[in-house]
Design a protein around this motif. Structure first.
Motif, PDB file in Angstrom:
ATOM      1  N   ARG A  85       0.827  -1.210   0.000  1.00  0.00           N
ATOM      2  CA  ARG A  85       0.000   0.000   0.000  1.00  0.00           C
ATOM      3  C   ARG A  85       0.863   1.263   0.000  1.00  0.00           C
ATOM      4  N   VAL A  86       0.455   2.226  -0.808  1.00  0.00           N
ATOM      5  CA  VAL A  86       1.122   3.518  -0.889  1.00  0.00           C
ATOM      6  C   VAL A  86       0.144   4.575  -0.381  1.00  0.00           C
ATOM      7  N   ASN A  87       0.591   5.403   0.561  1.00  0.00           N
ATOM      8  CA  ASN A  87      -0.291   6.382   1.208  1.00  0.00           C
ATOM      9  C   ASN A  87       0.078   7.818   0.862  1.00  0.00           C
ATOM     10  N   PHE A  88      -0.928   8.590   0.505  1.00  0.00           N
ATOM     11  CA  PHE A  88      -0.769  10.022   0.301  1.00  0.00           C
ATOM     12  C   PHE A  88      -1.600  10.750   1.347  1.00  0.00           C
ATOM     13  N   GLU A  89      -1.003  11.727   2.016  1.00  0.00           N
ATOM     14  CA  GLU A  89      -1.712  12.527   3.011  1.00  0.00           C
ATOM     15  C   GLU A  89      -1.963  13.921   2.462  1.00  0.00           C
ATOM     16  N   SER A  90      -3.111  14.473   2.793  1.00  0.00           N
ATOM     17  CA  SER A  90      -3.408  15.861   2.452  1.00  0.00           C
ATOM     18  C   SER A  90      -2.778  16.752   3.516  1.00  0.00           C
ATOM     19  N   ARG A  91      -1.858  17.638   3.085  1.00  0.00           N
ATOM     20  CA  ARG A  91      -1.149  18.494   4.044  1.00  0.00           C
ATOM     21  C   ARG A  91      -1.103  19.916   3.512  1.00  0.00           C
ATOM     22  N   ASP A  92      -1.327  20.855   4.423  1.00  0.00           N
ATOM     23  CA  ASP A  92      -1.226  22.271   4.043  1.00  0.00           C
ATOM     24  C   ASP A  92      -0.117  22.975   4.823  1.00  0.00           C
ATOM     25  N   ASP A  93       0.751  22.185   5.453  1.00  0.00           N
ATOM     26  CA  ASP A  93       1.818  22.770   6.271  1.00  0.00           C
ATOM     27  C   ASP A  93       3.210  22.576   5.654  1.00  0.00           C
ATOM     28  N   ILE A  94       3.252  22.213   4.376  1.00  0.00           N
ATOM     29  CA  ILE A  94       4.534  22.046   3.690  1.00  0.00           C
ATOM     30  C   ILE A  94       4.648  23.147   2.640  1.00  0.00           C
ATOM     31  N   ARG A  95       5.700  23.936   2.733  1.00  0.00           N
ATOM     32  CA  ARG A  95       5.886  25.062   1.816  1.00  0.00           C
ATOM     33  C   ARG A  95       7.251  24.966   1.134  1.00  0.00           C
ATOM     34  N   ILE A  96       7.363  24.052   0.182  1.00  0.00           N
ATOM     35  CA  ILE A  96       8.611  23.876  -0.555  1.00  0.00           C
ATOM     36  C   ILE A  96       8.504  24.490  -1.947  1.00  0.00           C
ATOM     37  N   SER A  97       7.357  24.309  -2.559  1.00  0.00           N
ATOM     38  CA  SER A  97       7.157  24.772  -3.926  1.00  0.00           C
ATOM     39  C   SER A  97       7.255  26.288  -4.029  1.00  0.00           C
ATOM     40  N   TYR A 118       8.551  11.492   4.435  1.00  0.00           N
ATOM     41  CA  TYR A 118       7.690  11.784   3.289  1.00  0.00           C
ATOM     42  C   TYR A 118       8.544  12.041   2.057  1.00  0.00           C
ATOM     43  N   TYR A 119       7.884  11.954   0.899  1.00  0.00           N
ATOM     44  CA  TYR A 119       8.549  12.216  -0.377  1.00  0.00           C
ATOM     45  C   TYR A 119       7.679  13.177  -1.170  1.00  0.00           C
ATOM     46  N   TYR A 120       8.321  14.188  -1.741  1.00  0.00           N
ATOM     47  CA  TYR A 120       7.585  15.230  -2.459  1.00  0.00           C
ATOM     48  C   TYR A 120       8.426  15.705  -3.645  1.00  0.00           C
ATOM     49  N   VAL A 121       7.775  16.013  -4.747  1.00  0.00           N
ATOM     50  CA  VAL A 121       8.490  16.439  -5.945  1.00  0.00           C
ATOM     51  C   VAL A 121       8.063  17.850  -6.334  1.00  0.00           C
ATOM     52  N   THR A 122       9.044  18.710  -6.602  1.00  0.00           N
ATOM     53  CA  THR A 122       8.783  20.037  -7.153  1.00  0.00           C
ATOM     54  C   THR A 122       9.404  20.086  -8.550  1.00  0.00           C
ATOM     55  N   LYS A 135      12.408  20.468 -14.934  1.00  0.00           N
ATOM     56  CA  LYS A 135      13.121  19.357 -14.302  1.00  0.00           C
ATOM     57  C   LYS A 135      12.465  19.052 -12.965  1.00  0.00           C
ATOM     58  N   GLU A 136      12.256  17.767 -12.693  1.00  0.00           N
ATOM     59  CA  GLU A 136      11.678  17.366 -11.414  1.00  0.00           C
ATOM     60  C   GLU A 136      12.759  17.329 -10.338  1.00  0.00           C
ATOM     61  N   ILE A 137      12.446  17.920  -9.183  1.00  0.00           N
ATOM     62  CA  ILE A 137      13.370  17.938  -8.042  1.00  0.00           C
ATOM     63  C   ILE A 137      12.738  17.134  -6.902  1.00  0.00           C
ATOM     64  N   PRO A 138      13.293  15.956  -6.580  1.00  0.00           N
ATOM     65  CA  PRO A 138      12.744  15.162  -5.468  1.00  0.00           C
ATOM     66  C   PRO A 138      13.215  15.696  -4.116  1.00  0.00           C
ATOM     67  N   HIS A 139      12.342  15.601  -3.134  1.00  0.00           N
ATOM     68  CA  HIS A 139      12.647  16.032  -1.770  1.00  0.00           C
ATOM     69  C   HIS A 139      12.246  14.922  -0.805  1.00  0.00           C
ATOM     70  N   TYR A 140      13.055  14.749   0.225  1.00  0.00           N
ATOM     71  CA  TYR A 140      12.655  13.941   1.367  1.00  0.00           C
ATOM     72  C   TYR A 140      12.319  14.901   2.490  1.00  0.00           C
ATOM     73  N   LEU A 141      11.243  14.616   3.208  1.00  0.00           N
ATOM     74  CA  LEU A 141      10.824  15.451   4.324  1.00  0.00           C
ATOM     75  C   LEU A 141      10.694  14.599   5.569  1.00  0.00           C
ATOM     76  N   VAL A 142      11.251  15.089   6.667  1.00  0.00           N
ATOM     77  CA  VAL A 142      11.175  14.393   7.950  1.00  0.00           C
ATOM     78  C   VAL A 142      10.378  15.264   8.905  1.00  0.00           C
ATOM     79  N   ARG A 143       9.407  14.655   9.580  1.00  0.00           N
ATOM     80  CA  ARG A 143       8.617  15.354  10.593  1.00  0.00           C
ATOM     81  C   ARG A 143       9.216  14.996  11.948  1.00  0.00           C
TER      82      ARG A 143
END
Length: 199
Positions: A85-97, A118-122, A135-143
């Motif tokens: 299973r792959v999980n996506f969470e709805s979050r409004d507290d990440i401001r990378i883009s 978490y993993y996020y792409v900008t 160009k896609e820029i991958p990010h790892y995010l740690v809470r």
């Protein structure tokens, strides 16, 4: 190592890993929509690239109707894949883009450990001579400790600051034992060391 497999799933086009035996319709995988009050609704999720999956989930409900949700309208969604299973969470507290959505994003959650990963792409415009391309820029995010720490390939080695309690891990990162793509393994090792210390 499962988290690395999940990550690879979303870096390659969906048709390379879609399991036709589990799908009701080509291009869709079984999954579920998680409502704001945490009810789960079965759905067939449309498989798209990660950038699209971060901004909107398109699905077919149990009645056969095509629907979609943007972040903020639901808590998240999950997709059943060949590797789990792959999980996506709805979050409004990440401001990378550069242009963050006011409603937030769906963010791929890789682990459920004491410090979730978490993993996020900008995207970023890159000049390729005469033309430019995105160009896609991958990010790892740690809470960690109610704060977000995010890293991309160029800032990877600065992650040692948050792992300073584990001197061996920091040394291995500094000595090149780990690379950016090993972040899931790094966070697993760090969480294990913190749990062992607190026992």
């Amino acid at each position: 190592m499962k988290t690395i497999t999940f990550l690879l799933i979303f870096v390659i086009p969906f048709y390379l890993f879609a399991n036709n035996n589990q799908q009701k319709k080509p291009g869709y995988n079984e999954g579920g929509i998680i409502s704001l009050n945490n009810d789960t609704i079965a759905a067939s999720i449309k498989m798209e690239n990660i950038l699209k999956l971060q901004s909107e989930v398109k699905f077919i409900d149990a009645g056969g109707k095509k629907k979609s949700f943007k972040p903020g309208l639901i808590s998240g969604y999950f997709i059943e894949t060949e590797n789990g299973r792959v999980n996506f969470e709805s979050r409004d507290d990440i401001r990378i883009s550069v242009f963050p959505s006011k409603n937030g994003d769906f963010v791929l959650r890789l682990t459920d450990d004491i410090y979730p990963l978490y993993y996020y792409v900008t995207t970023k415009m890159k000049n390729t001579g005469i033309e430019s391309e995105m160009k896609e820029i991958p990010h790892y995010l740690v809470r960690m400790d109610y704060r977000w720490y995010h890293y991309e390939k160029s800032s990877f080695k600065t992650c040692t600051k948050i792992f300073k309690e584990n001197k061996g891990l920091v040394k291995d990162i500094e000595n090149g034992r780990y690379s950016f793509s090993d972040f899931p393994e790094i966070i697993d090792r760090y969480c294990l060391s913190i749990k062992a210390k607190n026992q």
